[in-house]
Design a protein around this motif. Structure first.
Motif, PDB file in Angstrom:
ATOM      1  N   ALA A 127     -14.799  25.112  21.357  1.00  0.00           N
ATOM      2  CA  ALA A 127     -14.993  24.189  20.251  1.00  0.00           C
ATOM      3  C   ALA A 127     -16.315  23.712  20.275  1.00  0.00           C
ATOM      4  CB  ALA A 127     -14.015  23.317  20.165  1.00  0.00           C
ATOM      5  N   CYS A 128     -16.925  23.270  21.393  1.00  0.00           N
ATOM      6  CA  CYS A 128     -17.997  22.392  21.402  1.00  0.00           C
ATOM      7  C   CYS A 128     -19.268  23.263  21.306  1.00  0.00           C
ATOM      8  CB  CYS A 128     -18.213  21.484  22.769  1.00  0.00           C
ATOM      9  SG  CYS A 128     -18.284  22.454  24.138  1.00  0.00           S
ATOM     10  N   ARG A 129     -19.221  24.737  22.121  1.00  0.00           N
ATOM     11  CA  ARG A 129     -20.240  25.610  21.760  1.00  0.00           C
ATOM     12  C   ARG A 129     -20.312  25.887  20.297  1.00  0.00           C
ATOM     13  NH1 ARG A 129     -20.198  31.043  22.083  1.00  0.00           N
ATOM     14  NH2 ARG A 129     -21.774  32.112  22.808  1.00  0.00           N
ATOM     15  N   ALA A 130     -19.109  26.375  19.580  1.00  0.00           N
ATOM     16  CA  ALA A 130     -19.192  26.621  18.051  1.00  0.00           C
ATOM     17  C   ALA A 130     -19.790  25.480  17.328  1.00  0.00           C
ATOM     18  CB  ALA A 130     -17.767  27.040  17.631  1.00  0.00           C
ATOM     19  N   LEU A 131     -19.409  24.457  17.613  1.00  0.00           N
ATOM     20  CA  LEU A 131     -20.113  23.043  16.678  1.00  0.00           C
ATOM     21  C   LEU A 131     -21.691  22.901  17.015  1.00  0.00           C
ATOM     22  CD1 LEU A 131     -17.079  20.902  17.099  1.00  0.00           C
ATOM     23  CD2 LEU A 131     -17.707  21.741  14.903  1.00  0.00           C
ATOM     24  N   ALA A 132     -21.873  23.060  18.250  1.00  0.00           N
ATOM     25  CA  ALA A 132     -23.351  23.137  18.812  1.00  0.00           C
ATOM     26  C   ALA A 132     -24.265  23.955  17.817  1.00  0.00           C
ATOM     27  CB  ALA A 132     -23.301  23.026  20.021  1.00  0.00           C
ATOM     28  N   TYR A 133     -23.766  25.301  17.988  1.00  0.00           N
ATOM     29  CA  TYR A 133     -24.709  26.504  17.453  1.00  0.00           C
ATOM     30  C   TYR A 133     -24.784  26.252  15.642  1.00  0.00           C
ATOM     31  CZ  TYR A 133     -25.523  28.925  21.786  1.00  0.00           C
ATOM     32  OH  TYR A 133     -26.164  29.350  22.860  1.00  0.00           O
ATOM     33  N   ASN A 145     -23.535  17.102  18.840  1.00  0.00           N
ATOM     34  CA  ASN A 145     -23.070  18.595  19.363  1.00  0.00           C
ATOM     35  C   ASN A 145     -23.577  19.099  20.648  1.00  0.00           C
ATOM     36  OD1 ASN A 145     -20.489  18.729  17.816  1.00  0.00           O
ATOM     37  ND2 ASN A 145     -21.779  19.046  16.260  1.00  0.00           N
ATOM     38  N   MET A 146     -25.097  18.770  20.685  1.00  0.00           N
ATOM     39  CA  MET A 146     -25.853  19.494  21.785  1.00  0.00           C
ATOM     40  C   MET A 146     -25.421  18.458  22.965  1.00  0.00           C
ATOM     41  SD  MET A 146     -29.478  19.899  19.789  1.00  0.00           S
ATOM     42  CE  MET A 146     -30.405  19.781  21.509  1.00  0.00           C
ATOM     43  N   ALA A 147     -25.235  17.504  22.719  1.00  0.00           N
ATOM     44  CA  ALA A 147     -24.917  16.332  24.202  1.00  0.00           C
ATOM     45  C   ALA A 147     -23.608  16.510  24.417  1.00  0.00           C
ATOM     46  CB  ALA A 147     -25.135  15.006  23.434  1.00  0.00           C
ATOM     47  N   ILE A 148     -22.704  16.859  23.418  1.00  0.00           N
ATOM     48  CA  ILE A 148     -21.043  17.193  23.689  1.00  0.00           C
ATOM     49  C   ILE A 148     -21.311  18.462  24.629  1.00  0.00           C
ATOM     50  CG2 ILE A 148     -19.014  17.660  23.008  1.00  0.00           C
ATOM     51  CD1 ILE A 148     -19.445  15.813  20.680  1.00  0.00           C
ATOM     52  N   MET A 149     -21.846  19.255  24.163  1.00  0.00           N
ATOM     53  CA  MET A 149     -21.918  20.549  25.011  1.00  0.00           C
ATOM     54  C   MET A 149     -22.452  20.457  26.205  1.00  0.00           C
ATOM     55  SD  MET A 149     -23.112  24.490  23.831  1.00  0.00           S
ATOM     56  CE  MET A 149     -23.368  25.727  24.836  1.00  0.00           C
ATOM     57  N   ASP A 150     -23.725  19.904  26.533  1.00  0.00           N
ATOM     58  CA  ASP A 150     -24.274  19.835  27.783  1.00  0.00           C
ATOM     59  C   ASP A 150     -23.232  18.953  28.466  1.00  0.00           C
ATOM     60  OD1 ASP A 150     -26.340  21.386  27.041  1.00  0.00           O
ATOM     61  OD2 ASP A 150     -27.938  19.515  27.065  1.00  0.00           O
ATOM     62  N   SER A 151     -22.604  18.089  27.930  1.00  0.00           N
ATOM     63  CA  SER A 151     -21.759  17.075  28.787  1.00  0.00           C
ATOM     64  C   SER A 151     -20.604  18.075  29.403  1.00  0.00           C
ATOM     65  CB  SER A 151     -21.373  15.852  28.091  1.00  0.00           C
ATOM     66  OG  SER A 151     -20.286  16.334  26.923  1.00  0.00           O
ATOM     67  N   GLY A 152     -19.995  18.878  28.367  1.00  0.00           N
ATOM     68  CA  GLY A 152     -18.927  19.803  28.568  1.00  0.00           C
ATOM     69  C   GLY A 152     -19.264  20.530  29.927  1.00  0.00           C
ATOM     70  N   PHE A 154     -17.046  13.907  26.931  1.00  0.00           N
ATOM     71  CA  PHE A 154     -17.362  14.324  25.664  1.00  0.00           C
ATOM     72  C   PHE A 154     -17.420  13.285  24.880  1.00  0.00           C
ATOM     73  CE2 PHE A 154     -14.507  18.517  26.388  1.00  0.00           C
ATOM     74  CZ  PHE A 154     -15.615  19.150  26.392  1.00  0.00           C
ATOM     75  N   SER A 155     -16.472  12.127  25.193  1.00  0.00           N
ATOM     76  CA  SER A 155     -16.510  10.865  24.180  1.00  0.00           C
ATOM     77  C   SER A 155     -17.874   9.983  24.590  1.00  0.00           C
ATOM     78  CB  SER A 155     -15.299  10.100  24.358  1.00  0.00           C
ATOM     79  OG  SER A 155     -14.171  10.980  24.045  1.00  0.00           O
ATOM     80  N   ALA A 156     -18.128   9.923  25.887  1.00  0.00           N
ATOM     81  CA  ALA A 156     -19.254   9.087  26.201  1.00  0.00           C
ATOM     82  C   ALA A 156     -20.630   9.647  25.636  1.00  0.00           C
ATOM     83  CB  ALA A 156     -19.388   8.812  27.594  1.00  0.00           C
ATOM     84  N   ALA A 157     -20.709  11.101  25.724  1.00  0.00           N
ATOM     85  CA  ALA A 157     -21.907  11.630  25.255  1.00  0.00           C
ATOM     86  C   ALA A 157     -21.949  11.658  23.910  1.00  0.00           C
ATOM     87  CB  ALA A 157     -21.852  13.275  25.861  1.00  0.00           C
ATOM     88  N   ALA A 158     -21.081  11.709  23.208  1.00  0.00           N
ATOM     89  CA  ALA A 158     -21.057  11.568  21.475  1.00  0.00           C
ATOM     90  C   ALA A 158     -21.100  10.203  21.358  1.00  0.00           C
ATOM     91  CB  ALA A 158     -19.558  12.011  20.958  1.00  0.00           C
ATOM     92  N   SER A 159     -20.755   9.414  21.782  1.00  0.00           N
ATOM     93  CA  SER A 159     -20.802   8.199  21.559  1.00  0.00           C
ATOM     94  C   SER A 159     -22.339   7.326  21.531  1.00  0.00           C
ATOM     95  CB  SER A 159     -19.693   6.877  22.039  1.00  0.00           C
ATOM     96  OG  SER A 159     -20.093   6.738  23.474  1.00  0.00           O
ATOM     97  N   GLU A 160     -22.939   8.007  22.655  1.00  0.00           N
ATOM     98  CA  GLU A 160     -24.230   7.418  22.864  1.00  0.00           C
ATOM     99  C   GLU A 160     -25.259   8.081  21.708  1.00  0.00           C
ATOM    100  OE1 GLU A 160     -25.750   5.455  25.371  1.00  0.00           O
ATOM    101  OE2 GLU A 160     -23.450   4.938  25.325  1.00  0.00           O
ATOM    102  N   VAL A 161     -24.881   9.358  21.185  1.00  0.00           N
ATOM    103  CA  VAL A 161     -25.776   9.885  20.132  1.00  0.00           C
ATOM    104  C   VAL A 161     -25.469   9.067  18.832  1.00  0.00           C
ATOM    105  CG1 VAL A 161     -26.421  11.940  18.795  1.00  0.00           C
ATOM    106  CG2 VAL A 161     -26.008  11.887  21.307  1.00  0.00           C
ATOM    107  N   LEU A 162     -24.266   8.756  18.687  1.00  0.00           N
ATOM    108  CA  LEU A 162     -23.817   7.956  17.453  1.00  0.00           C
ATOM    109  C   LEU A 162     -24.547   6.548  17.472  1.00  0.00           C
ATOM    110  CD1 LEU A 162     -20.296   9.540  16.746  1.00  0.00           C
ATOM    111  CD2 LEU A 162     -22.607  10.032  15.873  1.00  0.00           C
ATOM    112  N   ALA A 163     -24.496   5.927  18.831  1.00  0.00           N
ATOM    113  CA  ALA A 163     -25.036   4.819  18.929  1.00  0.00           C
ATOM    114  C   ALA A 163     -26.537   4.610  18.463  1.00  0.00           C
ATOM    115  CB  ALA A 163     -24.783   4.333  20.173  1.00  0.00           C
ATOM    116  N   TYR A 164     -27.170   5.724  18.973  1.00  0.00           N
ATOM    117  CA  TYR A 164     -28.671   5.980  18.751  1.00  0.00           C
ATOM    118  C   TYR A 164     -28.940   6.044  17.120  1.00  0.00           C
ATOM    119  CZ  TYR A 164     -32.680   8.928  17.736  1.00  0.00           C
ATOM    120  OH  TYR A 164     -34.058   9.557  17.476  1.00  0.00           O
ATOM    121  N   ILE A 165     -28.083   6.951  16.317  1.00  0.00           N
ATOM    122  CA  ILE A 165     -28.332   7.292  15.082  1.00  0.00           C
ATOM    123  C   ILE A 165     -27.772   5.852  14.211  1.00  0.00           C
ATOM    124  CG2 ILE A 165     -27.520   8.654  13.103  1.00  0.00           C
ATOM    125  CD1 ILE A 165     -29.342   9.973  15.021  1.00  0.00           C
TER     126      ILE A 165
END
Length: 513
Positions: free
Chosen positions: A147-153, A399-406, A447-458
């Motif tokens: 899932a994370c790979r499909a969303l990232a691409y 999604n790049m961060a989520i995939m890398d974190s995964g 997954f959650s920590a990586a996503a939350s950091e990007v959303l905290a930046y945005i």
């Protein structure tokens, strides 16, 4: 499932966590809106995969006073005069920020295909095969790594495509049909973004192409959705056909670039034969004196994607550089203390802890933890009225961060091969089953920590809330008995560390200048 249902957090549903109680978010239908800003310099931002916004060429558009363009305007007005009720509903559905809609479609497909293949009559297992997608079992099994790979691409293709679209928009500055002809009523909030090439068409074509490759059995459905979306771009009064054609040209190009990368990123080898899986397990046992055992009956011969750790990362060259510290030895006091923590949670389960374990479960038949964070991102995108380019930037980096974190998480899982609580505590039971892969670190936490950091930046105004949700997702896995406490705490730190590599790219792409 109904593809026309999408909801967003209302402001009242976005309160900070103030106690052990947390109200479930309230939802309301999402429709078009006025963008908070236009980002006229967006064509100069640095793409993820393409060389630059100018690297994809489109034809020079016809002048707005040319006979060709005037004929396009007349054809558009004729089509709009014959519009049907179904077409009106489609226009309302797709809105003027359709990346959110295509992300929603991706989440629905992930949930539909997030079904673990069952055993055969002889207790053996057959894996989904992309060469025979109809199966049985059907391809794909949309587990969290898939899932994370499909969303990232998909998100990266959308983002790169819109950088290209923005470059050409402000190079040619061809105004939208409703600006040029007062008889044309635009279906959404008016703006000054040039219409050539159509950013909506970029999104439609790139998304359809990526999702078709990821979910081949849905090709007809995805084509239907693209056709409806492209038609709505025309009938909304926002584009003439040449705008749309130029947009699909860009969409094809960015999807091809993304899918070329995907074909060589190592994912096809992530699910290993049993001999390879056994050798990974033995190496961990030789290294640490422990190994995770699958306790399913019948036992699944191979854990889930043991070599996902070797898939190419987006922002990190060496996965071992972000590998976390080893987990506690099984005879250590730290481990013994955590056994008692999990026993206490199990024996004194509260309604609130059970609710959180279930709320963040995101198991089979759902859009997985990466999908959960995409849903959250979409809701904030709408609340903060991001334009399409900002939207795809948000989703791409998240999604790049989520995939890398995964990938980093799976490296830790199979390098350490740490047993789960159910394996080590006699008579222990979980709230919601036990995943088919080792315990350390917790995928939900990473997954959650990586996503939350990007959303905290945005969304810096929401940073505290994002991080609180990530920590809640992490501890929910301990409440559920699925993970040790250190799986969650170390996993949270791991996700945050990995996300910084993505954020370094984001801060250098020109958007913050």
């Amino acid at each position: 499932m109904d593809n026309k249902i999408f909801t967003l957090f209302m402001a009242l549903g976005l309160l900070l966590l103030t106690s052990c109680e947390k109200d479930l978010p309230k939802y309301t239908p999402y429709e078009g809106y006025a963008y908070s800003e236009l980002d006229v310099d967006g064509g100069n931002w640095i793409p993820v995969l393409e060389e630059s916004g100018a690297s994809i060429e489109v034809p020079v558009p016809d002048a707005t006073d040319s006979e060709t363009y005037l004929n396009e305007l007349e054809e558009l007005k004729q089509a709009m005069s014959d519009i049907t009720s179904d077409q009106k509903r489609a226009i309302t559905y797709w809105t003027n920020n359709p990346a959110v809609r295509w992300n929603e479609i991706a989440l629905e497909l992930i949930a539909k295909y997030n079904i673990i293949p069952g055993p055969n009559a002889d207790a053996s297992y057959t894996l989904p095969n992309p060469a025979n997608p109809e199966g049985p079992p059907a391809f794909p099994f949309a587990h969290p790594p898939y899932a994370c790979r499909a969303l990232a691409y998909m998100s990266v293709a959308q983002f790169d495509g819109l950088i290209s679209a923005w470059h050409h928009k402000y190079q040619y500055n061809r105004a939208a049909p409703y600006v040029l002809d007062g008889d044309i009523d635009y279906a959404y909030e008016e703006n000054d973004i040039p219409s050539y090439p159509s950013d909506g068409a970029v999104i439609a074509r790139a998304s359809k192409n990526i999702l078709t490759a990821m979910f081949p059995l849905e090709a007809d459905y995805l084509q239907q959705m693209e056709d409806e979306h492209l038609e709505s771009l025309l009938l909304s009064g926002g584009n003439v056909m040449s705008d749309i054609t130029a947009g699909t040209t860009i969409g094809d190009a960015v999807a091809e670039t993304a899918l070329t990368r995907a074909s060589n990123d190592g994912m096809k080898d992530a699910q290993t034969p049993k001999a390879v899986s056994d050798s990974i397990k033995q190496a961990a046992y030789d290294r640490f004196g422990w190994a995770w055992d699958n306790l399913e009956i019948p036992e699944r011969p191979v854990g889930l994607t043991p070599l996902f750790s070797q898939v190419t990362m987006w922002s990190i060259d060496d996965v071992e550089s972000v590998r976390p510290v080893p987990p506690p030895a099984l005879d250590s006091q730290e481990f013994l203390d955590d056994v008692e923590v999990l026993k206490d949670y199990a024996q004194n389960m509260t309604d609130e802890k059970r609710r959180l374990a279930n709320f963040w479960q995101d198991g089979l038949g759902t859009y997985t933890p990466p999908g959960h964070w995409n849903r959250i991102a979409n809701e904030f995108i709408v609340q903060y009225r991001l334009n399409p380019l900002q939207t795809t930037r948000t989703l791409a980096y998240m999604n790049m961060a989520i995939m890398d974190s995964g990938i980093s998480c799976w490296d830790a899982k199979y390098y350490y091969h740490y047993p789960r609580p159910i394996q080590m505590i006699d008579g222990f039971e979980t709230i919601a089953g036990t995943p088919n892969f080792p315990s350390y670190t917790s995928g939900h936490s990473v997954f959650s920590a990586a996503a939350s950091e990007v959303l905290a930046y945005i969304f810096p105004e929401e940073a505290e809330q994002m991080r609180a949700w990530a920590e809640e997702a992490a501890i929910s896995r301990v409440y559920g008995g699925i993970h040790w406490s250190f799986d969650a705490t170390v996993g949270t730190d791991q996700g945050r560390e990995v996300a910084q590599y993505t954020l370094n790219r984001a801060r250098a792409d020109g958007a913050d200048n």
